[in-house]
Design a protein around this motif. Structure first.
Motif, mmCIF file in Angstrom:
data_model
loop_
_atom_site.group_PDB
_atom_site.id
_atom_site.type_symbol
_atom_site.label_atom_id
_atom_site.label_comp_id
_atom_site.label_asym_id
_atom_site.label_seq_id
_atom_site.Cartn_x
_atom_site.Cartn_y
_atom_site.Cartn_z
ATOM 1 N N LEU A 150 0.839 -1.207 0.000
ATOM 2 C CA LEU A 150 0.000 0.000 0.000
ATOM 3 C C LEU A 150 0.869 1.250 0.000
ATOM 4 O O LEU A 150 0.404 2.339 -0.304
ATOM 5 N N ALA A 166 -0.894 -9.575 -3.132
ATOM 6 C CA ALA A 166 -1.985 -10.327 -2.524
ATOM 7 C C ALA A 166 -2.175 -11.642 -3.275
ATOM 8 O O ALA A 166 -2.380 -12.693 -2.675
ATOM 9 N N ARG A 183 -11.438 -2.532 8.126
ATOM 10 C CA ARG A 183 -11.843 -2.166 6.766
ATOM 11 C C ARG A 183 -12.649 -3.304 6.165
ATOM 12 O O ARG A 183 -12.132 -4.125 5.423
ATOM 13 N N ILE A 184 -13.926 -3.353 6.527
ATOM 14 C CA ILE A 184 -14.797 -4.326 5.882
ATOM 15 C C ILE A 184 -15.647 -3.583 4.868
ATOM 16 O O ILE A 184 -15.644 -2.353 4.828
ATOM 17 N N PHE A 185 -16.366 -4.329 4.029
ATOM 18 C CA PHE A 185 -17.260 -3.689 3.052
ATOM 19 C C PHE A 185 -18.615 -3.550 3.735
ATOM 20 O O PHE A 185 -19.476 -4.417 3.618
ATOM 21 N N SER A 186 -18.803 -2.439 4.439
ATOM 22 C CA SER A 186 -19.892 -2.391 5.419
ATOM 23 C C SER A 186 -21.284 -2.415 4.802
ATOM 24 O O SER A 186 -22.202 -2.934 5.410
ATOM 25 N N HIS A 237 -2.125 -5.451 -5.294
ATOM 26 C CA HIS A 237 -2.984 -6.564 -5.688
ATOM 27 C C HIS A 237 -2.162 -7.757 -6.175
ATOM 28 O O HIS A 237 -2.536 -8.898 -5.990
ATOM 29 N N PHE A 239 -6.705 -4.852 9.157
ATOM 30 C CA PHE A 239 -6.305 -3.477 9.401
ATOM 31 C C PHE A 239 -6.577 -3.076 10.843
ATOM 32 O O PHE A 239 -7.495 -3.593 11.481
ATOM 33 N N ALA A 258 -13.681 -12.371 -1.635
ATOM 34 C CA ALA A 258 -12.267 -12.640 -1.353
ATOM 35 C C ALA A 258 -11.823 -14.004 -1.864
ATOM 36 O O ALA A 258 -10.638 -14.225 -2.071
ATOM 37 N N THR A 276 -8.999 -15.543 1.093
ATOM 38 C CA THR A 276 -8.183 -15.325 -0.107
ATOM 39 C C THR A 276 -7.289 -16.521 -0.386
ATOM 40 O O THR A 276 -6.705 -16.613 -1.454
ATOM 41 N N ARG A 328 -12.125 -13.013 6.133
ATOM 42 C CA ARG A 328 -11.973 -12.555 4.754
ATOM 43 C C ARG A 328 -10.531 -12.729 4.282
ATOM 44 O O ARG A 328 -10.279 -13.131 3.150
ATOM 45 N N ALA A 329 -9.578 -12.425 5.182
ATOM 46 C CA ALA A 329 -8.169 -12.611 4.821
ATOM 47 C C ALA A 329 -7.891 -14.089 4.555
ATOM 48 O O ALA A 329 -7.199 -14.443 3.601
ATOM 49 N N ARG A 378 -4.116 -9.469 4.731
ATOM 50 C CA ARG A 378 -3.946 -8.730 5.977
ATOM 51 C C ARG A 378 -5.267 -8.252 6.544
ATOM 52 O O ARG A 378 -6.280 -8.233 5.847
#
Lengths: 248, 299, 299
Positions: free
Chosen positions: A50, A74, A86-89, A71, A82, A100, A162, A158-159, A80
């Motif tokens: 990042l 990843a 940082r979720i997709f709320s 990306h 945070f 993911a 992947t 979610r991590a 990772r």
């Protein structure tokens, strides 16, 4: 698994990461501690791509990825969480995991293919992951409706989704109750047994000392001590770094 | 064609002066409220029309009309902020941005309803402006152009002194720096924001009447002014007043030099500015003098 | 007045316009509601589609080829705008894309040989397809509905697909999305091309419907305001919202005609009413009629 060599990053005059080197062995759980502002989150940002370092190299699985975008790294099997979640709320909890997953058919043309079966399989797989962290019953709620602790679990799941074998967790224990903490510990240990490698930043000392095989101590962006939890707890330099200033 | 160079430089300076007046207000607003005001060019347009109403239609002398224009524009800015932007101050920056697009369109519509859509002019028939010829005739300068340059310089110096040395100016800078801290320090945030809006809209209004004095008035004049002010503040780095002035100079000179010395027709002046702007964003996203870069990362 | 409303020709015209603006709103919503960027260049894509279609059609190209070519030309311009801007911060994308609208407008007005400038292009034919003549108003409405429905279906499938889900992760949190291995720049570019393509298709339908394109002020800010209002009123991120928004705003647009005001005031009153609606929605209910909560626009 992960090698950081002479990594350096400055913001203006502040050296957030200062010619830092360390390694994370395959299959290990490595803890990273240090006073606030020691450069831990910056280190994560540099490892995951990042941020770009000013100097130094990052080697993942024997490959120098220093110039790879986030990306791409990843895709090499690194994921990772945070410090500030940082979720997709405004997406469903289930969909947070679904996006993911590795075989998520996300190419544009795939929208027009009959992939109902595949989609169903993916959703089942996502559901399993939610079950592993105990929030399967929340699958169809918007992620924003989950509690803070559940959101943390979701982010870890979610991590994991992947398929990454190197997981970087940024303060997984911060701000959650003991029950949940134990749940997260068990989850990490289970995944570790399955062969996943962890690098964990954490301020909760009992938690991190209990779970890690190796601890890296950062202060002013430099690694000031590396060793087993016992060795670190008795290191003068570490005690000085913590007690010499404000105690965490 | 060196003989036209003095004239092109003069025109560039004139354009830069107007853009600077509008861009400094825009950058002030951005610095404080972290949103880009898409109605700013239209504030300038309103200023031009208010002057038209007062000085031409009502026949007031300029030394009464100009202060009235400043007062009207300042009041308009404060009222618009209180009604439309204050309620969304805590919303993400797209909300005020879209609202400002609405405000710009609303102002254009209102002015059209009152004044019609035709092009207007301040020029009174039979009246002559003084014209000065310099450098053996290669530079022609009108009295109105000199007024524009002098007014701009005075206003920019005044703004600088106000922000650097007055108590209110210091409050403004504190709020721009960190609104929460400023509020803990006992600075009245609402009042400070109102003052900034008053200053920014008044400066835009003066810019509008000056450009109308030199050219013409039209309801859509603000659009091009506004987008050039955006270009200026992006070039100079958003939130930076000196940057806005430098950006205005770059755009003023850039567009006039290109039209003066290349075969590209003058009609494409605006398009060139925007094409260069997009190109610039690609190459140097934080502006020529940009420093506040990281804080504008999308969260 | 009543006679005018029940006049079938009037209703057909009303519906055709509505269908065209629904497609424009929906295609813009891909950007605003799904990836969460404010794209103000949509009118430019629309114009490029309309002119490409018109010029090809009037030079004897097959109807479908011309229509698709309009979409493709707009899509390419979406790519060209996207590459330099889509890595920027959101404010800058708004400004750069507004600049794009301005560039396209400037080209339309000034490339006289191609576009006839402010005169516009009259006499654009309506197609005859497989021997069916679509030159009648009702027939053309049906054709428009068919094309727009197919377009909407394609957009619907894409937005509901895993691909669309990735777009939503970009809106929700770009950094998280990147960290999951998504090449978000690629997705943003794809979304931009898709959005621009359908704006271009809408341009083709629009051109043959009015049998004329151009004129001063066409494909410029008033239309941009209208399309933006369609999206925000219907609700950003809502598929059906854009269609409802188009219906609601077209109704309002037409209702203004029946107000007891002078003919010259109709245009500005329409503009004022959209501007007011847009401002009010953003202050009171930023999610629009059917939209969901979107971080970029709400607390």
């Amino acid at each position: 698994m992960l090698k950081v060599q002479n990594l350096h990053k400055a913001f203006g005059g502040v050296k957030a990461v200062n010619h830092c080197s360390f390694t994370v062995e395959k299959g290990s759980i490595t803890g990273m501690i240090g006073p606030n502002g020691a450069g831990k989150t910056t280190m994560f940002d540099l490892i995951t791509g990042l941020m770009e370092p000013d100097e130094g190299h990052i080697i993942i699985k024997g490959k120098n990825v220093t110039s790879h975008p986030a990306h791409k790294r990843a895709k090499m099997g690194i994921a990772r969480t945070f410090q500030a979640i940082r979720i997709f709320s405004e997406m469903k909890t289930l969909d947070n995991i679904v996006v993911a997953l590795k075989d998520h058919p996300e190419k544009m043309y795939q929208a027009f293919l009959p992939l109902k079966k595949k989609q169903k399989k993916i959703e089942e797989r996502a559901m399993e992951l939610l079950k592993d962290v105990g929030i399967a019953d929340k699958a169809h709620l918007n992620a924003a409706e989950l509690s803070f602790g559940q959101q943390k679990l979701l982010e870890i799941a979610r991590a994991v989704a992947t398929g990454a074998d190197l997981l970087l967790l940024d303060e997984p224990a911060a701000g959650i109750n003991l029950t949940l903490l134990n749940q997260i510990r068990d989850y990490i240990l289970k995944l570790n047994k399955e062969g996943k490698t962890f690098l964990i930043v954490e301020h909760n000392m009992p938690f991190i000392m209990g779970i890690s095989e190796k601890i890296i101590v950062l202060d002013y962006g430099q690694e000031i001590a590396v060793g087993t939890p016992e060795k670190i707890q008795n290191s003068d330099r570490v005690i000085e770094a913590y007690l010499g200033k404000k105690k965490e | 064609m060196p003989e036209i160079l003095p004239q092109i430089i003069w025109f560039s300076l004139l354009a830069s002066a107007i853009y600077a007046l509008i861009a400094t207000g825009l950058t002030l607003l951005f610095g404080i409220l972290n949103f880009i005001n898409f109605a700013h060019g239209d504030f300038a347009m309103v200023g031009a029309y208010v002057f038209f109403a007062l000085a031409i239609m009502l026949g007031l002398p300029w030394w009464i009309a100009v202060p009235l224009v400043i007062a009207c524009c300042a009041l308009m800015g404060v009222v618009i902020e209180k009604i439309t932007l204050k309620p969304v101050r805590k919303s993400p920056s797209f909300t005020p941005l879209i609202i400002s697009i609405g405000i710009g369109a609303l102002l254009q519509a209102i002015i059209t309803i009152f004044f019609g859509s035709g092009v207007k002019s301040y020029r009174v028939e039979g009246a002559e402006t003084a014209i000065y010829k310099l450098f053996g005739g290669s530079l022609i300068v009108t009295q109105s152009q000199i007024i524009i340059i002098i007014t701009t310089i005075l206003l920019l110096i005044g703004l600088h002194i106000f922000l650097k040395h007055s108590k209110t100016g210091k409050a403004v800078r504190a709020v721009a720096d960190n609104m929460e801290v400023a509020s803990i320090l006992g600075i009245n945030i609402d009042k400070t924001i109102s003052i900034i809006f008053a200053i920014a809209t008044a400066m835009a209004g003066v810019g509008g009447l000056l450009i109308a004095y030199e050219q013409n008035l039209s309801v859509t004049m603000g659009i091009s002014l506004g987008v050039k002010a955006f270009a200026a503040i992006i070039l100079g780095g958003v939130g930076n007043i000196l940057g806005a002035v430098v950006g205005a100079l770059v755009i003023g000179f850039g567009e006039n030099l290109i039209v003066g010395f290349t075969p590209i027709p003058a009609n494409f002046k605006d398009a060139i500015v925007f094409a260069l702007l997009i190109l610039m964003l690609f190459i140097r996203p934080n502006g020529l003098l940009g420093e506040k870069a990281e804080s504008q990362v999308r969260k | 007045m009543l006679a005018a409303i029940v006049n079938p020709g009037y209703i057909i015209g009303f519906l055709t316009n509505m269908v065209i603006f629904a497609l424009l709103g929906l295609s813009l919503n891909i950007i605003i509601g799904y990836i969460g960027y404010l794209n103000l260049g949509h009118v430019g894509f629309w114009a490029i589609g309309a002119y490409t279609y018109t010029l090809l059609l009037m030079n004897g190209t097959n109807y479908f080829v011309a229509l698709l070519a309009g979409g493709v030309a707009a899509g390419i311009s979406g790519l060209l705008l996207g590459i330099p801007t889509l890595k920027l911060k959101s404010h800058y994308i708004a400004i750069a894309s507004l600049g794009f609208t301005y560039i396209v407008y400037s080209l339309v007005i000034n490339l006289n040989d191609l576009t006839r400038g402010p005169l516009g292009i009259p006499g654009i034919p309506r197609p005859v397809i497989f021997g069916i003549d679509f030159s009648g108003d009702l027939a053309y409405l049906i054709l428009s509905i068919i094309i727009v429905s197919i377009s909407c279906l394609i957009i619907y499938i894409l937005l509901r697909s895993p691909w669309g889900r990735i777009l939503e992760t970009i809106r929700e949190d770009e950094i998280a999305s990147k960290s999951l291995g998504k090449n978000i720049f690629k997705y943003k570019i794809q979304a931009f091309i898709l959005s621009a393509f359908f704006a271009g298709i809408a341009g083709g339908i629009f051109a043959s419907f009015h049998e004329y394109i151009g004129g001063p002020g066409a494909f410029f800010l008033p239309q941009l305001l209208f399309i933006l209002s369609v999206v925000m009123m219907g609700g950003a991120g809502s598929f059906w919202g854009s269609i409802v928004g188009a219906a609601a705003l077209m109704t309002m647009y037409e209702a203004v005609r029946f107000l007891p005001i002078e003919a010259t005031l109709v245009g500005p009153t329409q503009q004022a009413s959209f501007a007011l609606v847009l401002i009010l929605i953003m202050i009171i209910h930023p999610r629009g009629i059917m939209g969901r909560k979107i971080k970029t626009f709400q607390k």
